[in-house]
Design a protein around this motif. Sequence first.
Motif, short mmCIF file in Angstrom:
data_model
loop_
_atom_site.label_atom_id
_atom_site.label_comp_id
_atom_site.label_asym_id
_atom_site.label_seq_id
_atom_site.Cartn_x
_atom_site.Cartn_y
_atom_site.Cartn_z
N ASP A 12 0.94 -1.30 -0.16
CA ASP A 12 -0.14 -0.07 0.13
C ASP A 12 0.82 1.41 -0.16
O ASP A 12 0.41 2.28 -0.87
CB ASP A 12 -0.98 0.03 1.21
CG ASP A 12 -2.13 -1.06 1.14
OD1 ASP A 12 -2.33 -1.46 -0.24
OD2 ASP A 12 -2.72 -1.44 1.97
N THR A 13 1.85 1.23 0.76
CA THR A 13 2.79 2.31 0.81
C THR A 13 3.42 2.74 -0.64
O THR A 13 3.50 3.74 -1.24
CB THR A 13 4.04 2.27 1.86
OG1 THR A 13 3.39 1.86 3.15
CG2 THR A 13 4.94 3.21 1.91
N SER A 14 4.00 1.58 -1.23
CA SER A 14 4.32 1.67 -2.68
C SER A 14 3.45 2.22 -3.40
O SER A 14 3.71 3.15 -4.38
CB SER A 14 5.04 0.23 -3.01
OG SER A 14 6.15 -0.31 -2.00
N LEU A 15 2.29 1.73 -3.34
CA LEU A 15 0.99 2.34 -4.12
C LEU A 15 0.75 3.94 -4.17
O LEU A 15 0.63 4.35 -5.09
CB LEU A 15 -0.31 1.12 -3.90
CG LEU A 15 -1.47 2.15 -4.59
CD1 LEU A 15 -1.23 1.72 -6.17
CD2 LEU A 15 -2.59 1.11 -4.36
N VAL A 16 1.21 4.27 -2.80
CA VAL A 16 0.90 5.60 -2.67
C VAL A 16 1.88 6.67 -3.32
O VAL A 16 1.82 7.51 -3.75
CB VAL A 16 0.69 6.04 -1.16
CG1 VAL A 16 0.66 7.52 -0.75
CG2 VAL A 16 -0.48 5.44 -0.62
N VAL A 17 2.92 6.03 -3.03
CA VAL A 17 4.22 6.83 -3.69
C VAL A 17 4.11 6.56 -5.22
O VAL A 17 4.43 7.65 -5.85
CB VAL A 17 5.41 6.01 -3.22
CG1 VAL A 17 6.77 6.32 -4.08
CG2 VAL A 17 5.88 6.07 -1.76
N ALA A 18 3.78 5.59 -5.57
CA ALA A 18 3.36 5.43 -7.40
C ALA A 18 2.41 6.47 -7.70
O ALA A 18 2.77 7.23 -8.70
CB ALA A 18 3.22 4.12 -7.70
N ALA A 19 1.32 6.50 -6.96
CA ALA A 19 0.24 7.40 -7.23
C ALA A 19 0.88 8.86 -7.29
O ALA A 19 0.46 9.83 -7.92
CB ALA A 19 -0.84 7.28 -6.45
N THR A 20 1.42 9.20 -6.21
CA THR A 20 2.22 10.47 -6.05
C THR A 20 2.94 10.97 -7.15
O THR A 20 2.90 11.95 -7.61
CB THR A 20 2.80 10.72 -4.62
OG1 THR A 20 1.94 10.22 -3.49
CG2 THR A 20 3.16 12.17 -4.51
N CYS A 21 3.90 9.97 -7.61
CA CYS A 21 4.64 10.26 -8.84
C CYS A 21 3.91 10.53 -10.06
O CYS A 21 4.19 11.13 -10.81
CB CYS A 21 5.69 9.19 -8.93
SG CYS A 21 6.76 9.02 -7.46
N HIS A 128 -9.88 2.19 -2.91
CA HIS A 128 -10.08 0.83 -3.08
C HIS A 128 -9.21 0.26 -2.26
O HIS A 128 -9.37 -1.08 -1.80
CB HIS A 128 -9.58 0.61 -4.63
CG HIS A 128 -9.82 -0.95 -4.94
ND1 HIS A 128 -10.92 -1.50 -5.27
CD2 HIS A 128 -9.14 -1.97 -5.11
CE1 HIS A 128 -11.21 -2.64 -5.68
NE2 HIS A 128 -9.72 -3.08 -5.62
N HIS A 129 -8.07 0.72 -1.96
CA HIS A 129 -7.09 -0.07 -1.05
C HIS A 129 -6.89 0.38 0.61
O HIS A 129 -6.72 -0.46 1.20
CB HIS A 129 -5.56 0.08 -1.48
CG HIS A 129 -5.53 -0.94 -2.90
ND1 HIS A 129 -4.97 -2.06 -2.87
CD2 HIS A 129 -5.73 -0.25 -4.06
CE1 HIS A 129 -5.20 -2.21 -4.38
NE2 HIS A 129 -5.40 -1.42 -5.04
N LEU A 130 -7.32 1.72 0.72
CA LEU A 130 -7.16 2.05 1.81
C LEU A 130 -8.48 2.81 2.68
O LEU A 130 -9.14 3.59 1.76
CB LEU A 130 -5.96 3.10 1.99
CG LEU A 130 -4.62 2.75 1.72
CD1 LEU A 130 -3.62 3.72 1.40
CD2 LEU A 130 -4.23 1.98 2.80
N ASP A 131 -8.73 2.17 3.60
CA ASP A 131 -10.04 3.05 4.38
C ASP A 131 -9.67 3.82 5.48
O ASP A 131 -8.61 3.82 5.94
CB ASP A 131 -10.66 1.66 4.93
CG ASP A 131 -11.22 0.75 3.93
OD1 ASP A 131 -11.51 1.13 2.72
OD2 ASP A 131 -11.44 -0.71 4.13
N GLY A 132 -10.78 4.68 5.79
CA GLY A 132 -10.84 5.38 6.95
C GLY A 132 -9.66 6.38 7.12
O GLY A 132 -9.33 6.94 6.08
N PRO A 133 -9.10 6.84 8.19
CA PRO A 133 -8.22 7.78 8.49
C PRO A 133 -7.02 7.70 7.58
O PRO A 133 -6.32 8.58 7.03
CB PRO A 133 -7.97 8.05 9.98
CG PRO A 133 -9.20 7.67 10.42
CD PRO A 133 -9.59 6.33 9.82
#
Length: 435
Positions: A12-21, A128-133
């Motif tokens: 999930d962390t890698s996905l967030v980094v990729a999305a930010t890029c 789709h991958h991360l919920d809540g706060p």
Amino acid sequence: MKRSLLSASSRDTSLVVAATCFIAATYGLVRLAYGLFLPDVQASLGLTTATAGAVSSAASVAYCVGALCGSAAGRRRRVLVAAALTTAVAGSLGMATASGVASFATAAVVASTSAGLASPALVAVVQHHLDGPRGDRAQGVVNSGTGPGLVAAGVLAAALSPDWRTAFVVSAAVSAAAGLAVLLLDGPRGARARAHGPEARGVLAPRPQRTGPAAWSRLARPAGGALLLGAASAALWTYGRSLLVGAGLGAGWSTAAWIGVGVGGTVTAATAGLLSRRPAPTAWTLTCSGLAAALGLLGVAPSSRTAALLACVLAGWSFVAATTALISWSGAVLPGSVAGATATLFVTLVLGQAVGSTLVGAAAGGHGLPAAFVGAAVVALGASTCGWASSPGAPAPRTDRGAEGARGPWSRSGPPEVLTGPTTPTPGRRRRDGA
């Protein structure tokens, strides 16, 4: 990476980094880089100032079309990511290989569509991958991509100028790598999705309450402000570097000033708390006034290195903070239809940019770019007056989510960014902006 993401899985962390890029690429390196490389493109292809404005206007309209299509097809996130990747790469390579004005203009319009598609796509991917706060904070991290993307574009220009063709090839490569990384990392939600049910954090759930036509009329004042802000900011995004190069600052200082715009947009987080404690119309008036001051300073003293750098940092902060105030304002006037209200306001803002690019280009052709920037400053002041004597409505819940900035207006639970597209927390729950 923010603390809330440290407990997430490495995937999930890698996905967030990729999305930010990917946001940094589609906004900072593709859509907004048009204005950065415009002086070099004009020298190579003979692109006139008026034509450059018309191309920017068409690109803004294409961005709106992409954004609206993305919003309508929000559940098909992977298709949207692939479409954003394809248009970013095809547009960038098209600009890099353009043999004339017509082919370059067509490619620039295609490239701008990528940013409009990317924002709703990545909202859906993260939800789709991360919920809540944790999901809220992840959305904020992804939102922050535009500012660093502008900085990266400036560094790229400094390293390659005047070779703008190679710069767009690099932009295509970065867009492809980031987009493919998102697609590879985007998979089933697994146990977390099953635990929360199929509706958890869905792009279009829960369904917002219906809002009648009378309620939508309350958007008139913020919509007018958004239109004027877009028109005024078009001077910066399309002709900012051209103004400085024409004033004799040269490639080095004009590029440094562009990087300053990105820095200003990135550091808006430092003032987020201060602005969030004020009614949205008040914050709107303050930030639009800041943009007016920045544009006016650029128009009056474009040959001063110090003034140009300070003005660009102020412009970057003002624009991003103003879009944040616009997001909060939409939630205040239409709390029952926040997503729709914000989508309306951000599309209006980008349409303002489309009109503004053409008008600034025409004004510059007759009176010069400095005078056109002074005129844009007056328009920004007009935008600031839309916040005068305006009721902020009921206060929205506080949150520490990141700003929409330049990304787009897509959220299942609240308002959006931009453009063109910029990275600060806002007092309301919201989600997602150019040139």
